[in-house]
Structure formats: C-alpha cells, structure tokens
Design an enzyme around this catalytic site. Structure first.
Site, mmCIF file in Angstrom:
data_model
loop_
_atom_site.group_PDB
_atom_site.id
_atom_site.type_symbol
_atom_site.label_atom_id
_atom_site.label_comp_id
_atom_site.label_asym_id
_atom_site.label_seq_id
_atom_site.Cartn_x
_atom_site.Cartn_y
_atom_site.Cartn_z
ATOM 1 N N GLN A 64 5.232 12.870 -3.069
ATOM 2 C CA GLN A 64 5.348 13.601 -1.622
ATOM 3 C C GLN A 64 6.787 14.201 -1.798
ATOM 4 O OE1 GLN A 64 4.729 9.149 0.744
ATOM 5 N NE2 GLN A 64 6.221 9.112 -0.892
ATOM 6 N N ASP A 81 7.239 -0.108 -3.848
ATOM 7 C CA ASP A 81 6.951 1.266 -3.155
ATOM 8 C C ASP A 81 6.551 2.361 -4.328
ATOM 9 O OD1 ASP A 81 8.120 2.797 -0.358
ATOM 10 O OD2 ASP A 81 7.172 4.061 -2.109
ATOM 11 N N HIS A 139 12.518 -1.522 11.985
ATOM 12 C CA HIS A 139 12.651 -2.420 10.893
ATOM 13 C C HIS A 139 12.688 -3.925 11.389
ATOM 14 C CE1 HIS A 139 14.232 1.159 8.638
ATOM 15 N NE2 HIS A 139 13.128 0.769 8.208
ATOM 16 N N ASP A 179 4.751 -1.931 4.776
ATOM 17 C CA ASP A 179 5.671 -0.772 5.748
ATOM 18 C C ASP A 179 5.413 0.410 5.107
ATOM 19 O OD1 ASP A 179 9.395 -0.414 5.864
ATOM 20 O OD2 ASP A 179 7.633 0.622 6.792
ATOM 21 N N SER A 180 4.000 1.064 5.515
ATOM 22 C CA SER A 180 3.562 2.405 4.731
ATOM 23 C C SER A 180 3.689 3.366 5.395
ATOM 24 C CB SER A 180 2.323 1.876 4.107
ATOM 25 O OG SER A 180 1.299 2.134 5.395
ATOM 26 N N THR A 181 3.462 4.516 5.048
ATOM 27 C CA THR A 181 3.152 5.695 5.659
ATOM 28 C C THR A 181 2.034 5.560 6.522
ATOM 29 O OG1 THR A 181 2.560 6.786 3.132
ATOM 30 C CG2 THR A 181 4.803 7.419 4.387
ATOM 31 N N ASP A 182 1.641 6.889 7.034
ATOM 32 C CA ASP A 182 0.372 7.040 7.843
ATOM 33 C C ASP A 182 -0.789 6.924 6.866
ATOM 34 O OD1 ASP A 182 1.670 9.461 9.697
ATOM 35 O OD2 ASP A 182 1.914 7.334 10.034
ATOM 36 N N ASP A 185 2.015 1.302 -7.205
ATOM 37 C CA ASP A 185 1.110 1.411 -6.202
ATOM 38 C C ASP A 185 0.773 0.050 -5.616
ATOM 39 O OD1 ASP A 185 -2.195 2.995 -5.840
ATOM 40 O OD2 ASP A 185 -1.195 1.764 -4.592
ATOM 41 N N GLY A 186 0.982 -0.006 -4.264
ATOM 42 C CA GLY A 186 0.768 -1.499 -3.547
ATOM 43 C C GLY A 186 -0.429 -1.979 -3.584
HETATM 44 N N1 SAM Z 1 8.469 3.747 8.792
HETATM 45 C C1 SAM Z 1 7.603 4.495 8.255
HETATM 46 C C2 SAM Z 1 6.576 4.726 9.012
HETATM 47 O O1 SAM Z 1 6.039 3.837 9.906
HETATM 48 O O2 SAM Z 1 5.765 5.747 8.827
HETATM 49 C C3 SAM Z 1 7.223 4.126 6.849
HETATM 50 C C4 SAM Z 1 8.496 3.873 5.883
HETATM 51 S S1 SAM Z 1 8.419 3.798 4.435
HETATM 52 C C5 SAM Z 1 9.439 5.255 4.146
HETATM 53 C C6 SAM Z 1 6.830 4.147 3.887
HETATM 54 C C7 SAM Z 1 6.498 4.094 2.207
HETATM 55 O O3 SAM Z 1 5.132 3.916 2.096
HETATM 56 C C8 SAM Z 1 7.025 5.546 1.548
HETATM 57 O O4 SAM Z 1 8.248 5.268 0.928
HETATM 58 C C9 SAM Z 1 5.856 5.631 0.554
HETATM 59 O O5 SAM Z 1 6.466 5.959 -0.711
HETATM 60 C C10 SAM Z 1 4.985 4.210 0.733
HETATM 61 N N2 SAM Z 1 3.718 4.242 0.305
HETATM 62 C C11 SAM Z 1 2.751 4.868 0.729
HETATM 63 N N3 SAM Z 1 1.774 4.811 -0.147
HETATM 64 C C12 SAM Z 1 2.033 3.781 -1.001
HETATM 65 C C13 SAM Z 1 1.169 2.758 -1.802
HETATM 66 N N4 SAM Z 1 0.118 2.945 -2.041
HETATM 67 N N5 SAM Z 1 1.828 1.685 -2.385
HETATM 68 C C14 SAM Z 1 3.462 1.530 -2.365
HETATM 69 N N6 SAM Z 1 4.056 2.335 -1.401
HETATM 70 C C15 SAM Z 1 3.377 3.471 -0.762
#
Ligand code: SAM
Length: 280
Positions: free
Chosen positions: A35, A110, A66, A160-163, A141-142
C-alpha cells in the site's frame, strides 16, 4: 489525493462526494509492497494517516471507531480471553481490547508492517499498549492466518480492515467467514468494519448473507458517527457462533472499569437501533 497544496481531499466517485482536511505539512510517505502510506499534519484534525489515498485515522475522531470496533463485541461475549485482530495496523483497536482485564491474549495480524511503523512514529497514543505482555503483533495476510488457525482458537475475531478492495477484498468473503467460524470457540463472535450505512448498503447486506452462509447463527449491524470516513456515518457488523450478538452484558458495560470517550452501555444499545431503510 490533494486538490491543492493546502488541502488533502478524498473523493468518493460513486457518490459524487468528497471530504477535505486542511493540511500544514506532509510528515511521512512510504510505498510498501502492499500500500501507499501517507501521514499529514492537519489544521483541525491533528495527525492524519491515509492508505492508498483513503482516510484511515485522524487524531481527532479515531476514538469513536476504535471504541466501537472493540467494546460492543467484548461486552457481548460472556468472558472473552483470546482475541484476534485482523488488520488494525494503527494499533488503536488493540489498545481498546487490552483495556479489558479478562483478555489474556490479543494477537494482531496486519499484512503491512509499514502501517504499524508509521503509527509508532506519528500516533504515539495509539501504540501505547503495544508493550502490554498480552499483545502479540504479526505481519501476515489475515486470510491465510485464519485459514491456518486451529479450530476453537479464539473467543473474538475483530476485522479492522481497509475497504473491500486490494489486499482486504478477501476479508469480506464467505470463505473467510467460514475460516473465522471454525477458528472461533462456541459462543464466539466476529465483528467487522462494514462501511457506510448510507453509501454501502449492498456491502452490508452481502456481509450478513455471507456470514450466515458461513454458519454464523445471527448477525447484527451497529451504526455510529465517524466524521472522517465516507458519509460521516459508519458501521460494524457482528456475528455470533451459537449466540445472538443482540444480548450484551449491559450491567458490565455500565460498570466498565476503564475510561472511554464515546462508548458506554447506552451508546451500545443505541448503536443497535437501525433506521427504517436498513431494517428493510
Ligand atoms: N479504520 C480503517 C478503515 O475502517 O478503513 C482501517 C484501519 S487499519 C489501518 C486497516 C488495515 O487493514 C491496514 O493496516 C491494512 O494493512 C490491513 N489489511 C488489509 N488487508 C489485509 C489482509 N488481507 N490481512 C491483514 N491485514 C490487512
């Protein structure tokens, strides 16, 4: 993206809308294998972190997100001890989870170590529980982590992931929820950030269906304000394994032994109330 040098603007193309924050300066800019991470100092929202041009965290309003990604699910489980956080790289959710004295282990997975390293540099209060002996941080990778987890490893899984695009896309799939169901103990729960009730109704509906097809008995979407996310209105969807997420430990929540800025028992109950268009 920035429209001009003094403003950071996130555009929501599908909705013909945008959100801007006036910035003072850029503090951090890293392209990781996963990213693009940027951190800005803003005029009115403190420090801002974006990932791939999307707002992730601001000093000013991250507490709402949070707290609502952690306390409702923790006060719904009968006695949560082992918690897994998928994503959550800024560590704000981890900090809230560790406020619960009954939690004995909180594993955070993460995919992108760069997010946590940026948080360590620019969001000191969000990472201030990382040294808690119960905290374990992994960078993986989660999707794979949960698929490989032994059955019945966790009481709670927080996503708590990205979109649902890029590395996070698979975190919204039935296969992933099936892995989560197996990794949870009976009476366990998953909670996942489920986007905006106004902008992303389809994502929320699809999530409920996928969770139920994956074997979860019942699902529940909580809604709450989140100024810096698309539409300013956000949600988290819970699903129970052998228990209904609507029954939470209201007395324990009312007597919570730690400080919050948004969450309390009344807020928890209010967050369960859905507007008519969502009930339909
Ligand atoms: N609060 C934010 C939102 O609602 O968009 C998300 C917070 S946090 C920064 C989102 C995290 O998801 C990122 O740090 C990203 O690296 C992680 N992420 C995305 N895909 C992932 C995966 N497959 N496994 C683990 N973490 C992942």
């Amino acid at each position: 993206m920035t429209l001009d040098k003094n403003w950071y603007t996130e555009i929501y193309p599908a909705d013909g809308a945008a959100f801007s924050l006036k910035v003072k300066k850029k503090l951090h800019d890293v392209q990781t294998p996963y990213q693009h991470i940027e951190v800005y100092e803003t005029e009115g929202f403190g420090t801002l972190m974006t990932i791939d041009g999307l707002v992730m965290v601001t000093d000013r309003d991250n507490f709402i997100y949070h707290e609502m990604m952690s306390h409702p699910v923790l006060f719904t489980h009968a006695n949560p001890k082992n918690v897994l956080i998928i994503g959550g790289g800024d560590c704000g959710t981890l900090r809230e989870v560790l406020k619960h004295p009954g939690v004995v282990q909180a594993q955070q997975v993460d995919i992108d170590e760069g997010v946590t390293r940026a948080a360590e540099l620019h969001f000191p209060d969000l990472v201030d529980s990382n040294s808690d002996p119960r905290a374990e941080l992994y960078f993986d990778d989660g999707i794979k982590w949960v698929a490989d987890a032994a059955p019945g490893s966790y009481d709670i899984i927080i996503v708590d992931s990205t979109d649902p695009v890029g590395p996070a896309e698979g975190l919204f799939s039935e296969a992933f929820f099936r892995s989560c169901h197996r990794a949870l103990r009976d009476g366990g729960l998953i909670v996942q950030q489920s986007e905006s009730p106004l902008f992303h109704q389809k994502i929320i509906n699809d999530m409920h269906s996928a969770m139920r097809r994956a074997g979860f008995d019942s699902t529940l979407t909580l809604n709450f304000p989140q100024c810096s996310y698309p539409s300013g209105w956000w949600s988290a969807t819970l699903a129970g394994k052998g228990m209904a997420p609507t029954n939470f430990r209201e007395q324990d929540a009312a007597r919570k032994p730690f400080k919050t800025l948004y969450y309390n028992a009344a807020i928890h109950r209010a967050a369960m109330a859905l507007p008519e268009f969502m009930l339909r």
